[in-house]
Structure formats: C-alpha cells, structure tokens
Design an enzyme around this catalytic site. Structure first.
Site, PDB file in Angstrom:
ATOM      1  N   GLU A 153       0.838  -1.201   0.000  1.00 23.04           N
ATOM      2  CA  GLU A 153       0.000   0.000   0.000  1.00 23.04           C
ATOM      3  C   GLU A 153       0.875   1.255   0.000  1.00 23.04           C
ATOM      4  O   GLU A 153       0.590   2.232  -0.690  1.00 23.04           O
ATOM      5  CB  GLU A 153      -0.974   0.005   1.177  1.00 23.04           C
ATOM      6  CG  GLU A 153      -2.197   0.817   0.788  1.00 23.04           C
ATOM      7  CD  GLU A 153      -3.016   1.381   1.920  1.00 23.04           C
ATOM      8  OE1 GLU A 153      -3.001   0.798   3.012  1.00 23.04           O
ATOM      9  OE2 GLU A 153      -3.649   2.419   1.703  1.00 23.04           O
ATOM     10  N   GLN A 204       4.828  28.338  -8.086  1.00 22.85           N
ATOM     11  CA  GLN A 204       5.636  29.548  -7.929  1.00 22.85           C
ATOM     12  C   GLN A 204       6.250  29.955  -9.281  1.00 22.85           C
ATOM     13  O   GLN A 204       6.286  31.140  -9.621  1.00 22.85           O
ATOM     14  CB  GLN A 204       6.750  29.283  -6.896  1.00 22.85           C
ATOM     15  CG  GLN A 204       7.547  30.499  -6.499  1.00 22.85           C
ATOM     16  CD  GLN A 204       6.716  31.505  -5.710  1.00 22.85           C
ATOM     17  OE1 GLN A 204       5.657  31.169  -5.171  1.00 22.85           O
ATOM     18  NE2 GLN A 204       7.167  32.736  -5.674  1.00 22.85           N
TER      19      GLN A 204
END
Ligand SMILES: Cc1cc2nc3c(=O)[nH]c(=O)nc-3n(C[C@H](O)[C@H](O)[C@H](O)COP(=O)(O)OP(=O)(O)OC[C@H]3O[C@@H](n4cnc5c(N)ncnc54)[C@H](O)[C@@H]3O)c2cc1C
Length: 384
Positions: A247, A341
């Site tokens: 997982e 950004q």
C-alpha cells in the site's frame, strides 16, 4: 545492477503513455476535474488494455504478479490524471493484490477473474472518525450470529466506496482482546448490502475520485466473507500488516506521477514565459528550482524501484516502503508548489493545470498513512 527498464516494462510504459495521450487529453481532464465525476468510461477503456491483471496470478486470468508493472501504470496515469490513477489502485491493489495475497481459494475464484477484467472495484475501509493513524482503535463492530456477522458502525474518507462493488472493511470482532489489534477482522462487505449508506465528503483535490463516509446499520454479511476464510477471524491486523508495504508503494507511485506531471508543466512554462527579454528558465533562481525538482523526482523513482523489487522478490521492505511513501509524496507536494511559484500569478489561475497538481498533491502525504507515521516506522526500524 541494471537500471534499464526491462523490455516488457518499456512496452507497458509506451502502451500506457499512448493511452493517456489519446484518451486523457488535457481539456478532458480539466472538464472531468471541474465536474468532479468518477471517470468510469476511461477506466473501462484502461481495463481493455489488460493492465488490471498486473497483480493477479495467471490461473485467475491475470498477467501474473508484476508489481513494478503496476507501479508504471499508476505513475503514467497519475502524470496526467491522478484521479484515474487512484481508480486503478482500487482495482489492482485494493482488490487484486489484497485478494491474491490474503484471500482463500473460493474468494480468489470469485473475485480475481472479474478484477483482472476490470469488471469490479474494491475499496479499502479502515479509517473511522475516531481511528485514523491509530487504525487499530477501530470501533465498527461485527457480531457473529449463526453464519453471519452483523456489522454496525462507521468509516470515513473511504476512497471510491460509492462506486466500489466490495469494501474490505476492518471490523472489531473481539471487544475484549488485549492488545486491541488482536480483536480485528477484515471482512469483504458488498458495497450495496442492505444497511450500508454513504455520503461523499467534499474535498480539495483528486476530483472524480470520491472520499465517502460509510454507515453500517445492522448489515448482515456471510461469515465466509472474512478475508482468507473464517479461521482469519481476529487476525485482520496481521493480514493488514502483510499488505501495508505494497500500500505504501502504490501511494508512492501516485506521488511520483503527480510530481512528474507538475514538473512537465513547470519546465514547459519556464521555457516559454519571457520576462526581462528572456525565458524565465534562464534566470538561475528558476533554473535551480527546476534542477532541484528534477533531482528529487529521480531520487523518488529510485526508492520506488528498489521497494518494488524487494516486494516482488518477497524480501523485507518495511523501511524502504515507508521511505518511498514518505519521500515520493512529499516530493509531489514540493514539486507542485514550486511549479505553482514558477507560473507566477498564472499558477493561481484555474485555467492553468498546475493548480490541479497542487490540489491533488496535498492529500498524498496524508492518505495511506501520514508522513509523520511513515517517519515513525522508519525511526522504529532504526531502533529508535
Ligand atoms: C482523500 C482521502 C482519501 C482517503 N482514502 C482512504 C481510504 O480509501 N481508506 C481508508 O481507510 N482511509 C482513507 N483515508 C484516510 C487516511 O488514511 C487518514 O486520513 C490518515 O491515515 C490520517 O488519519 P486522520 O485523518 O484521522 O488523522 P489523525 O490520525 O487524527 O492525525 C492528525 C495529525 O496527527 C499526526 N499524528 C497522529 N498520530 C501520530 C503519531 N503517533 N506520531 C506523530 N504524528 C501523529 C498525523 O500525522 C496528522 O498530522 C483517506 C483520506 C483522504 C483525505
């Protein structure tokens, strides 16, 4: 040591890339993100490629367990459309890997061929309102009555519960057990069983992949639905620990894909956008950001590759899988935010895709075990 992709993986990568280019054009992904709709049609087309069989043994109509192959699929899809990548996780990992690893013969016969074909989806219902990181405190109960369990309680944030066919659900079958994890069982609950109700939780990203509150009110489930068979009553925690590392790997692969997708957006923009008479990528500040982002992505890839190799070869990988999950998902978040950004004001505008990568990336260091919990695992393995 050979770092080159095996021929079969290179071909798989090429096939999935072609699929993404043809079936998941940017405009469609934008539209689906806005609609917040489960991409069923796309999943059906993806399953037609056969990739849903990558975690399933050949005797159950799969392609044989190929964890790195499945990681490539998650990565390539998540580059463009992370929500579809998560639907694939529900099929190949929540369903395929879990049933193939922990199911008994009857369960394998019942579910695996349909999972391999992409006909059914599984969700994985562990988290409860009062049991998140501390999942072993689960309070949803299963009381045995004859050959059935009567399930009562609630789960939360369950990915795709509303469009899944079955939920592998963590229930408490022994309230007195000490330590408490010894009283837990994994039960395969049909998602449409009488007494199950659901509500979607509104969320920031991964639109199209739902997160649901699930209520169980006197839900009768055959005792034969205990994952692995009735002898696994109260042994759910050990089964969970057995599949936890995979997982971690699959969420890490989502992170890698999201990071790469965001990076491609950012580097493309840095080459095009002109300020002060030159592309902004020529400014060292921007070029260095991109160089760091690229390095982080490649480092994440290496940890993921190594973890997949360890898991495929049944070698211990608790520390590697926790590092992969922690690092790759934090890289996804960093790269997406740095990408925003680099886009300046346009990064904040909904018409550019970088904002979607930011929204999608933010959940990855949380879902499937938070970065703090991953660091706890790493530290514990270091003897701290
Ligand atoms: C979009 C989405 C999809 C999800 N899908 C699923 C799913 O399909 N199935 C499922 O079962 N769950 C799912 N989850 C739930 C997810 O796994 C949990 O949110 C996660 O495990 C954290 O649990 P919590 O939210 O209760 O946070 P908490 O456990 O309450 O943690 C809150 C904060 O405390 C920190 N913290 C907690 N304990 C410790 C500790 N021991 N040491 C250091 N820090 C700690 C955490 O890192 C976090 O920062 C999903 C969540 C989201 C947002």
């Amino acid at each position: 040591m050979d770092f080159a992709l095996k021929e079969e993986h290179r071909m798989l990568q090429e096939t999935v890339r072609k699929f993404v280019k043809k079936e998941c054009p940017r405009e469609l992904v934008r539209e689906l993100d806005e609609k917040d709709e489960f991409p069923r049609t796309l999943f059906v087309k993806l399953a037609d490629l056969g990739v849903t069989g990558l975690t399933i043994p050949t005797e159950y109509d799969g392609l044989g367990r190929d964890l790195y192959g499945a990681v490539i699929v998650v990565e390539e899809i998540s580059k463009r459309y992370p929500a579809l990548g998560w639907v694939y996780v529900m099929s190949a990992f929540y369903g395929g890997e879990n049933i193939a690893k922990s199911g008994n013969t009857a369960q394998k016969k019942m579910y695996l061929p349909r999972l391999a074909e992409g006909k059914i989806l599984f969700s994985y219902a562990l988290t409860e309102p009062n049991a998140g990181s501390d999942a072993s405190s689960a309070q949803t109960t299963g009381v045995k009555k004859g050959d059935q369990y009567i399930v009562n309680g609630s789960k939360t944030f369950i990915t795709g519960a509303d469009y899944s066919d079955y939920m592998i659900t963590l229930i408490r079958t022994d309230k007195k057990a000490s330590p408490k994890y010894k009283g837990l069982t994994l039960l395969i609950v049909p998602s449409k069983a009488e007494g199950v109700s659901m509500k979607q939780i509104k969320k920031l990203g991964y639109k199209g992949s739902s997160a649901c509150e699930v209520l169980f009110e006197n839900v009768a489930v055959p005792a034969s639905n205990v994952l692995g068979g009735s002898e696994f009553e109260n042994r759910g925690w050990a089964q969970l620990m057995d599949t936890l590392e995979v997982e971690h790997l699959e969420v890490a692969a989502c992170g890698l894909g999201v990071a790469e997708g965001a990076f491609e957006e950012a580097v493309g923009y840095a080459k095009e956008r002109q300020q002060f008479g030159q592309p902004i990528g020529k400014f060292q500040a921007i070029a260095h950001m991109l160089a760091e982002m690229y390095t982080e992505i490649e480092a994440a890839r290496l940890i993921i590759q190594r973890t997949a190799w360890l898991l495929q070869n049944n070698k211990p990988s608790a520390i590697e899988s926790a590092m992969a999950k922690y690092y790759a998902t934090e890289v996804a978040k960093n790269v997406a935010l740095q990408g925003m950004q680099i886009f300046g004001g346009y990064g904040y505008a909904m018409e550019y895709d970088i904002q979607r990568y930011v929204r999608d990336s933010l959940v990855l260091p949380i879902g499937g075990g938070t970065s703090q919990i991953m660091k706890n695992i790493i530290a514990r393995k270091l003897g701290l």
